[in-house]
Design a protein around this motif. Structure first.
Motif, PDB file in Angstrom:
ATOM      1  N   TYR A  58      -5.251  53.610  -5.929  1.00 45.45           N
ATOM      2  CA  TYR A  58      -4.791  54.185  -4.663  1.00 45.45           C
ATOM      3  C   TYR A  58      -3.819  53.214  -3.980  1.00 45.45           C
ATOM      4  N   GLY A  59      -4.207  51.923  -3.921  1.00 49.49           N
ATOM      5  CA  GLY A  59      -3.361  50.917  -3.278  1.00 49.49           C
ATOM      6  C   GLY A  59      -1.995  50.818  -3.926  1.00 49.49           C
ATOM      7  N   LYS A  60      -1.979  50.870  -5.262  1.00 49.20           N
ATOM      8  CA  LYS A  60      -0.706  50.803  -5.976  1.00 49.20           C
ATOM      9  C   LYS A  60       0.145  52.033  -5.649  1.00 49.20           C
ATOM     10  N   GLY A  61      -0.478  53.198  -5.630  1.00 48.21           N
ATOM     11  CA  GLY A  61       0.251  54.413  -5.279  1.00 48.21           C
ATOM     12  C   GLY A  61       0.846  54.319  -3.883  1.00 48.21           C
ATOM     13  N   PHE A  62       0.074  53.743  -2.949  1.00 50.51           N
ATOM     14  CA  PHE A  62       0.526  53.622  -1.564  1.00 50.51           C
ATOM     15  C   PHE A  62       1.781  52.765  -1.468  1.00 50.51           C
ATOM     16  N   TYR A  63       1.762  51.564  -2.068  1.00 48.69           N
ATOM     17  CA  TYR A  63       2.933  50.696  -1.893  1.00 48.69           C
ATOM     18  C   TYR A  63       4.135  51.189  -2.697  1.00 48.69           C
ATOM     19  N   GLU A  64       3.900  51.908  -3.796  1.00 50.19           N
ATOM     20  CA  GLU A  64       5.035  52.461  -4.535  1.00 50.19           C
ATOM     21  C   GLU A  64       5.636  53.649  -3.772  1.00 50.19           C
ATOM     22  N   GLY A  65       4.795  54.427  -3.099  1.00 51.27           N
ATOM     23  CA  GLY A  65       5.303  55.498  -2.249  1.00 51.27           C
ATOM     24  C   GLY A  65       6.078  54.931  -1.075  1.00 51.27           C
ATOM     25  N   LEU A  66       5.562  53.849  -0.487  1.00 51.15           N
ATOM     26  CA  LEU A  66       6.231  53.185   0.624  1.00 51.15           C
ATOM     27  C   LEU A  66       7.584  52.636   0.180  1.00 51.15           C
ATOM     28  N   ASP A  67       7.627  52.048  -1.007  1.00 54.65           N
ATOM     29  CA  ASP A  67       8.874  51.504  -1.542  1.00 54.65           C
ATOM     30  C   ASP A  67       9.923  52.608  -1.689  1.00 54.65           C
ATOM     31  N   ASP A  68       9.510  53.755  -2.206  1.00 53.20           N
ATOM     32  CA  ASP A  68      10.445  54.872  -2.355  1.00 53.20           C
ATOM     33  C   ASP A  68      10.919  55.382  -0.995  1.00 53.20           C
ATOM     34  N   ALA A  69      10.021  55.353   0.000  1.00 52.05           N
ATOM     35  CA  ALA A  69      10.394  55.790   1.345  1.00 52.05           C
ATOM     36  C   ALA A  69      11.454  54.862   1.932  1.00 52.05           C
ATOM     37  N   TYR A  70      11.291  53.561   1.729  1.00 52.13           N
ATOM     38  CA  TYR A  70      12.293  52.608   2.203  1.00 52.13           C
ATOM     39  C   TYR A  70      13.634  52.852   1.506  1.00 52.13           C
ATOM     40  N   THR A  71      13.588  53.140   0.203  1.00 54.26           N
ATOM     41  CA  THR A  71      14.814  53.406  -0.556  1.00 54.26           C
ATOM     42  C   THR A  71      15.566  54.592   0.035  1.00 54.26           C
ATOM     43  N   VAL A  72      14.824  55.623   0.387  1.00 56.11           N
ATOM     44  CA  VAL A  72      15.430  56.812   0.996  1.00 56.11           C
ATOM     45  C   VAL A  72      16.045  56.453   2.344  1.00 56.11           C
ATOM     46  N   GLN A  73      15.342  55.642   3.142  1.00 58.15           N
ATOM     47  CA  GLN A  73      15.860  55.238   4.452  1.00 58.15           C
ATOM     48  C   GLN A  73      17.177  54.487   4.317  1.00 58.15           C
ATOM     49  N   VAL A  74      17.238  53.545   3.367  1.00 61.88           N
ATOM     50  CA  VAL A  74      18.456  52.755   3.171  1.00 61.88           C
ATOM     51  C   VAL A  74      19.603  53.662   2.730  1.00 61.88           C
ATOM     52  N   PHE A  75      19.295  54.623   1.860  1.00 62.21           N
ATOM     53  CA  PHE A  75      20.320  55.555   1.390  1.00 62.21           C
ATOM     54  C   PHE A  75      20.865  56.390   2.544  1.00 62.21           C
ATOM     55  N   TYR A  92      -4.014  57.775  -7.286  1.00 65.60           N
ATOM     56  CA  TYR A  92      -2.642  57.238  -7.262  1.00 65.60           C
ATOM     57  C   TYR A  92      -1.736  58.200  -6.492  1.00 65.60           C
ATOM     58  N   ALA A  93      -1.854  59.490  -6.810  1.00 65.21           N
ATOM     59  CA  ALA A  93      -1.017  60.501  -6.161  1.00 65.21           C
ATOM     60  C   ALA A  93      -1.281  60.550  -4.659  1.00 65.21           C
ATOM     61  N   GLN A  94      -2.538  60.442  -4.273  1.00 66.73           N
ATOM     62  CA  GLN A  94      -2.889  60.443  -2.853  1.00 66.73           C
ATOM     63  C   GLN A  94      -2.271  59.233  -2.161  1.00 66.73           C
ATOM     64  N   GLY A  95      -2.422  58.060  -2.789  1.00 68.28           N
ATOM     65  CA  GLY A  95      -1.846  56.843  -2.215  1.00 68.28           C
ATOM     66  C   GLY A  95      -0.338  56.933  -2.106  1.00 68.28           C
ATOM     67  N   TYR A  96       0.300  57.481  -3.145  1.00 71.32           N
ATOM     68  CA  TYR A  96       1.754  57.606  -3.155  1.00 71.32           C
ATOM     69  C   TYR A  96       2.225  58.496  -2.010  1.00 71.32           C
TER      70      TYR A  96
END
Length: 229
Positions: A148-165, A205-209
């Motif tokens: 779950y934790g891994k899904g969370f930070y990978e989802g967060l990373d993708d969210a930041y990528t979208v923000q920068v874009f 993982y999906a929930q965390g993401y």
């Protein structure tokens, strides 16, 4: 050389407030030209006399649990102009997360991290409770929590990528300054090897993401930033 350029730009920006419009316009245009040439931002100029600091999060993971914290700290620090490292007091298995960066960035980074950890732990508490009712072993529960934790930070990373874009004008402002990165050069960063439990616990993982990807909602981040400003 860079220090002299920064000082020159600061003097030109000061001249930009001159009551003489011609002198002011010339000074501002010259300053902007130098900033583009040397890839400097106004934010960096304001930090001319400032030095990076370290901020102790007082949050730790152990040798056995919550390894997802390093991934979370990495994502948050990289997207808030900071770096992180760990310290382990002698005789303990506690690995404390430390952030290093300019004061404003480091405080914001630390606050976002603390808030994110609270969010993750809150969900993990519910996950553990449900799995214990199903009589799952502690090992299986721990694997599910890490996933779950891994899904969370990978989802967060993708969210930041979208923000920068979506905000490409941020450009250099969101880059970790070289003088902040320097602290890591003499260090041997402790790296833990993550076990891949995504297939076994994909739903966690999906929930965390999903939850990590919506964590950067502006209302949450603005609340965190306002607390440290």
């Amino acid at each position: 050389m860079e220090a002299n350029i920064k000082e020159r730009i600061k003097k030109l920006l000061a001249l930009g407030k001159s009551p003489n419009p011609n002198e002011a316009n010339y000074a501002i245009l010259k300053a902007k030209k130098l900033m583009v040439e040397y890839k400097l931002t106004e934010r960096e100029l304001l930090r001319f006399d400032e030095k990076p600091i370290k901020v102790d999060s007082d949050i730790y993971y152990t040798t056995r649990r919550e390894h997802w914290m390093t991934g979370l700290a990495d994502v948050i620090s990289e997207n808030n102009c900071c770096v992180f490292y760990m310290i382990t007091p002698p005789g303990t298995q506690r690995h404390y997360i430390i952030f290093h960066g300019y004061e404003e960035d480091a405080l914001i980074c630390n606050s976002i991290f603390a808030y994110a950890v609270d969010c993750v732990r809150s969900q993990l508490k519910a996950i553990k409770k449900a799995m214990k009712l199903d009589e799952k072993s502690n090992a299986i529960i721990n694997e599910a929590c890490e996933t779950y934790g891994k899904g969370f930070y990978e989802g967060l990373d993708d969210a930041y990528t979208v923000q920068v874009f979506e905000h490409q004008e941020w450009g250099l402002v969101m880059t970790v300054p070289p003088e902040v990165k320097e602290i890591l050069i003499p260090m041997e960063q402790t790296q833990h090897k993550e076990k891949n439990h995504e297939e076994e616990h994909y739903s966690f993982y999906a929930q965390g993401y999903r939850e990590g990807k919506v964590f950067t909602a502006l209302d949450k981040l603005e609340t965190v930033k306002s607390e440290v400003m």
